[in-house]
Design a protein around this motif. Structure first.
Motif, PDB file in Angstrom:
ATOM      1  N   PHE A 195      49.432  67.848  13.339  1.00  0.00           N
ATOM      2  CA  PHE A 195      48.644  66.408  12.793  1.00  0.00           C
ATOM      3  C   PHE A 195      47.632  66.199  13.843  1.00  0.00           C
ATOM      4  CE2 PHE A 195      48.212  61.827  12.757  1.00  0.00           C
ATOM      5  CZ  PHE A 195      47.741  61.842  11.507  1.00  0.00           C
ATOM      6  N   SER A 196      48.243  65.761  14.992  1.00  0.00           N
ATOM      7  CA  SER A 196      47.161  65.565  16.333  1.00  0.00           C
ATOM      8  C   SER A 196      46.286  66.667  16.711  1.00  0.00           C
ATOM      9  CB  SER A 196      47.970  64.965  17.318  1.00  0.00           C
ATOM     10  OG  SER A 196      48.924  63.991  17.046  1.00  0.00           O
ATOM     11  N   LEU A 197      46.839  67.794  16.641  1.00  0.00           N
ATOM     12  CA  LEU A 197      45.888  68.965  17.000  1.00  0.00           C
ATOM     13  C   LEU A 197      44.850  69.064  15.982  1.00  0.00           C
ATOM     14  CD1 LEU A 197      46.478  70.881  19.367  1.00  0.00           C
ATOM     15  CD2 LEU A 197      47.529  72.553  17.868  1.00  0.00           C
ATOM     16  N   ALA A 198      44.917  68.639  14.687  1.00  0.00           N
ATOM     17  CA  ALA A 198      44.093  69.105  13.743  1.00  0.00           C
ATOM     18  C   ALA A 198      43.069  67.907  14.036  1.00  0.00           C
ATOM     19  CB  ALA A 198      44.817  68.831  12.569  1.00  0.00           C
ATOM     20  N   ILE A 199      43.363  66.848  14.119  1.00  0.00           N
ATOM     21  CA  ILE A 199      42.592  65.615  14.219  1.00  0.00           C
ATOM     22  C   ILE A 199      41.627  65.788  15.758  1.00  0.00           C
ATOM     23  CG2 ILE A 199      42.313  63.176  15.093  1.00  0.00           C
ATOM     24  CD1 ILE A 199      44.687  62.511  13.201  1.00  0.00           C
ATOM     25  N   THR A 200      42.361  66.143  16.631  1.00  0.00           N
ATOM     26  CA  THR A 200      41.551  66.317  17.865  1.00  0.00           C
ATOM     27  C   THR A 200      40.312  67.565  17.600  1.00  0.00           C
ATOM     28  OG1 THR A 200      43.726  65.898  19.054  1.00  0.00           O
ATOM     29  CG2 THR A 200      41.774  66.782  20.282  1.00  0.00           C
ATOM     30  N   LEU A 201      40.655  68.688  17.045  1.00  0.00           N
ATOM     31  CA  LEU A 201      39.887  69.618  16.857  1.00  0.00           C
ATOM     32  C   LEU A 201      38.766  69.162  15.882  1.00  0.00           C
ATOM     33  CD1 LEU A 201      42.340  72.927  16.602  1.00  0.00           C
ATOM     34  CD2 LEU A 201      40.518  72.239  18.633  1.00  0.00           C
ATOM     35  N   THR A 202      39.057  68.593  15.112  1.00  0.00           N
ATOM     36  CA  THR A 202      38.232  68.028  13.927  1.00  0.00           C
ATOM     37  C   THR A 202      37.216  66.932  14.759  1.00  0.00           C
ATOM     38  OG1 THR A 202      39.908  67.879  12.538  1.00  0.00           O
ATOM     39  CG2 THR A 202      37.920  66.927  11.788  1.00  0.00           C
ATOM     40  N   GLU A 203      37.626  66.139  15.568  1.00  0.00           N
ATOM     41  CA  GLU A 203      36.753  65.212  16.410  1.00  0.00           C
ATOM     42  C   GLU A 203      35.565  66.228  17.117  1.00  0.00           C
ATOM     43  OE1 GLU A 203      36.923  61.566  17.479  1.00  0.00           O
ATOM     44  OE2 GLU A 203      37.364  61.884  15.199  1.00  0.00           O
TER      45      GLU A 203
END
Lengths: 173, 698
Positions: free
Chosen positions: B477-485
């Motif tokens: 979840f957090s990996l996806a958000i960080t990469l999306t950032e």
């Protein structure tokens, strides 16, 4: 659209929180269930010994579990565990034996009773005190916020809120 | 002669530091810039003087001057040149001198700047920083002096002293005791300096914070000025922890990298509080909030650092009774108590300076997320602190020693770290002031679905431990958000400026080093998380005693035991094969190596030789493993010894452990990005952005 999103978000939070609580309880329940031990064992392997030794510390080996410590004393302990296993003693019996002789320090995980009870209670007290402080802080911040409302609410109403935010943040940096 | 020079340099350094301390205080209270300037120069001088003292110790080691007690203890005739240099921090007294020297480097660079701005703070920054330095130099001189020499009295007893005791004669040993074999491994040589660099660097934020309070400085300029030194200290703390973990994995031979032992924990504690501070200071910069809290975090970091140094240097944790044996105990604890009480009193007296300039407008805002982050870091710190020091208190109070082992920490720390990982994803998405649920939901639902998909896929492929699924889900979840950032920032730049995606990416990072460096640190932590979850929950181990030619199986690997090699110089067992094992190691160790071949279907066989390195002086041993690494896992083999022709082999499979080291590297790169000065920052000295001081964000 927004209603669905709100509900989705709400569900997400509920699931996340539930999962976190489940995680805690599962993790805590784990130690309550001892690994299955068969009846009388004829052949005791090094792996059987290590499984128990992993959860113990011998006093000559500070900070290194019994299964990894290479001192002569620890080797003797491991041999003794093997001996006791071959006599058909259970993991609990073996641990109790060592605790009776050398005190609770031989266990990697002190039992939650007596003097070591506080070890488990303190972090929980810390957590509760932390939550109280957090809530108090938030309420105080909120109360003052209500008394003196913010001068300018963030004006982000354009189509892509994210682009606005990026730009706004970039300006601030 | 060299020793006299070193001792003199050390004493002069103490005088210079004390002088700087006194002059800074007089200059500060009486507003005399000339005094302050004199103090600044004296503070700068400490670094070269301590360098000279360190060089004197190194020279004495290189020359093999065994009239010096320290050289006698950490070196001997067969010690190779390189180790004679690193022996500077191989013993207690030398390491404390070294610790002082590292602190003087920070002080040197901080006060070398011309200080065009923040002039009001200068005397107090000097006073606090150099006061700490002076205290520890004096401590070195009086309680842990590496320049003590050996003297023999009439009866032939040899003792160490600075000045020749009456009725004794100088004594020179013919050979030394040699460096603790534990300290000859590259990992052990390099990781204490890193950790110390992280430790001593924390004196700088502490000095700035105290100076701001004493000088009644209401602006945020000091926060901006000390940001980089704090990040430097944090970087070295992180490096020290990572390298320490790697060292444990490479030589201690228990299949793991982190044992939650008190020495590790005492280095982790200041890291936790400093990490919390690096987050919450952003709020103070941007919104003028959490000021008291930030002060408390700085003070806690500093005190935990002193406590950590004390714990690692005196061995007080393994037994409270070693406290009495170490002369360093009382001064160290006294200093910690003084720093703690003094700075909290100062915070209380100056609390009117630390009023929040803004209100929390919403629970769903960046500010609230940072508050939650700090809350979790604090509960983590408290948990680790209790675990680390509980045994000490129970021994002290009810005389019962306890062991707080990894299972306790895993249970207590695991859920808190899980919550932090969740926050790491959501926090950066929340806008300042307030976010709408709608806006947040819009950014969260895709990563949330991704996380669920990952969890389902893992479950289908046989991962059935609930908390492992949750762990990987949160990381996903957090990996996806960080990469999306990164992706969103890139796309925004691409749209607005028409740059191509690659340029947009590099510019994005270059223009916002702090933010995207920070995200990179998050990425590093998340990647490390994958390694931790995998190796913690899916480690497999087995142990067998095999005759030469015998085989054992672990996972997909077949291990064939070939033979053992025993080398023991003290017993004259030195076959031709042994020569290869004694290149740079010194002659005071015995080697028991086991040669074996590893086969895996579809791969060429690999030969490894894990060994035991047994110190002949009886101080212990190392068990470096033989490792066969693949992307997915490490096969980690130990040779435990040979008895009546049977070699005992312990094999571990450590799944996903490569991610731990990879994440560590990403974290370090991210930190470098975050602290690298931009061209404009390099040109101008620190000035205060107006909006930061007033807290008004446009």
């Amino acid at each position: 659209m927004s209603r669905t999103l709100k509900i989705a978000l709400f569900v997400f939070w509920v699931v996340a929180v539930t999962l976190l609580i489940a995680l805690t309880s599962v993790a805590l329940a784990q130690d309550g269930t001892p690994p299955p031990t068969s009846d009388v064992k004829k052949v005791v392997t090094a792996d059987d010994v290590n499984r128990i030794a992993k959860q113990m510390y011998c006093p000559v080996c500070e900070n290194e579990p019994l299964d990894a410590c290479r001192t002569a004393a620890c080797q003797q302990w491991r041999a003794q565990i093997g001996q006791m296993l071959s006599e058909g003693q259970t993991e609990q019996q073996i641990k109790d034996y060592f605790v009776a002789r050398y005190g609770p320090r031989v266990l990697a995980q002190p039992p939650a009773q007596g003097t070591s009870l506080l070890l488990y209670v303190l972090p929980i007290i810390g957590l509760i005190v932390g939550v109280i402080i957090l809530v108090w802080l938030l309420r105080r911040f909120r109360a003052r916020g209500a008394a003196a409302p913010a001068a300018a609410p963030a004006a982000t109403t354009s189509g892509d809120e994210y682009v606005d935010r990026v730009e706004q943040d970039l300006k601030n940096l | 002669m060299i020793v006299d020079l070193g001792l003199s340099a050390l004493v002069i350094a103490a005088l210079a530091a004390s002088y700087a301390f006194v002059m800074a205080i007089i200059g500060g209270t009486q507003k005399r810039p000339a005094y302050v300037e004199s103090a600044r120069r004296a503070a700068i001088v400490v670094f070269p003087l301590l360098s000279l003292a360190c060089l004197a110790i190194i020279a004495s080691n290189l020359l093999g001057d065994y009239s010096l007690e320290y050289t006698y203890r950490v070196s001997n005739n067969t010690t190779p040149t390189f180790l004679r240099i690193t022996a500077l921090w191989g013993g207690q007294n030398g390491s404390i001198l070294f610790w002082n020297w590292l602190m003087s480097i920070y002080i040197f660079f901080v006060f070398l700047r011309p200080w065009k701005s923040n002039r009001d703070l200068l005397p107090w920054v000097i006073a606090v920083a150099i006061g700490t330095q002076a205290f520890f130099i004096l401590l070195t001189i009086f309680f842990a002096n590496p320049f003590a020499r050996l003297f023999a009295d009439m009866t032939g007893n040899v003792s160490a002293a600075i000045f020749q005791p009456a009725g004794s004669l100088p004594f020179t040993a013919t050979d030394g005791q040699g460096l603790n074999p534990l300290l000859r491994h590259p990992g052990m040589i390099i990781h204490p300096p890193m950790l110390y660099l992280g430790f001593v660097g924390l004196v700088i934020p502490f000095a700035y914070a105290m100076a701001a309070l004493i000088a009644k400085n209401k602006t945020n300029s000091w926060i901006i000025a000390m940001r980089r030194p704090t990040l430097v200290a944090w970087l070295f703390l992180s490096l020290g922890l990572l390298l320490g973990a790697r060292w444990a994995y490479d030589v201690l031979g228990w299949g793991g990298y982190w044992g939650w032992d008190p020495v590790e924990n005492s280095a982790l504690l200041p890291w936790l509080t400093t990490t919390a501070f690096l987050h919450s200071v952003i709020i103070q910069e941007k919104r003028g909030m959490f000021k008291i809290w930030n002060m408390i975090l700085i003070v806690l970091s500093f005190c935990l650092m002193i406590l950590g140094t004390f714990v690692t240097r005196t061995g007080v944790i393994s037994s409270v009774h070693s406290f009495a044996r170490s002369s360093l105990g009382v001064p160290f604890l006294g200093f910690t108590a003084f720093a703690l009480v003094g700075s909290f009193a100062l915070i209380a007296v100056r609390s009117d300076l630390l009023k929040s300039e803004n209100k929390l407008e919403s629970f769903l805002s960046r500010e609230a997320m940072f508050l939650l982050n700090n809350f979790l870091f604090m509960t983590l710190t408290f948990t680790v602190f209790v675990g680390t020091y509980y045994s000490m208190f129970s021994e002290l109070i009810v005389n019962e020693k306890l062991t707080v082992g990894p299972p306790v920490y895993n249970q207590l720390v695991g859920p808190q770290v899980a919550a932090l990982v969740l926050l790491m994803g959501i926090g950066p998405l929340a806008a300042w002031h307030k976010s709408s649920t709608e806006a947040l939901g819009k950014m969260i639902w895709k990563p949330a679905i991704f996380a669920v998909v990952v969890m389902v896929l893992l479950f289908v492929t046989g991962v059935n431990l609930v908390f492992v699924l949750i762990g990987f889900g949160l990381v996903a979840f957090s990996l996806a958000i960080t990469l999306t950032e990164y992706w969103r920032g890139m796309r925004a730049r691409h749209k607005l400026s028409g740059e191509n995606y690659f340029r947009a990416f590099t510019h994005l990072i270059a223009r916002n080093r702090r933010r995207y460096g920070g995200y990179m640190i998050h990425l590093g932590v998340l990647v490390m998380g994958i390694g931790v979850i995998g190796s913690l929950n899916y480690q497999v181990e087995t142990q067998r005693s095999l005759a030469p030619g015998g085989q054992m199986q672990i996972g997909p690997y077949t291990i064939t035991y070939e033979r053992a090699l025993t080398c023991d110089p003290s017993a004259g067992r030195m076959s031709a094969d042994c020569a290869a094992w004694y290149t740079e190691r010194g002659q005071d160790i015995a080697i028991v190596a086991g040669y074996m071949t590893i086969e895996k279907a579809g791969q060429a066989p690999v030969r490894v030789a894990p060994y035991r390195e047994i110190f002949l002086n009886g101080t212990g041993e190392l068990t470096p493993p033989g490792v066969v690494s693949t992307v997915g896992e490490d096969l980690y083999l130990l040779f435990l010894g040979e008895q009546s022709g049977f070699g005992t082999i312990k094999a571990y499979i450590n799944p996903l452990i490569q991610f731990l080291w990879l994440g560590g590297i990403i974290l370090v790169i991210g930190t470098l990005v975050a602290m690298w000065p931009t061209a404009t920052e390099r040109r101008r000295t620190v000035s205060v952005p107006e909006h930061a001081a007033t807290g008004a964000v446009k």
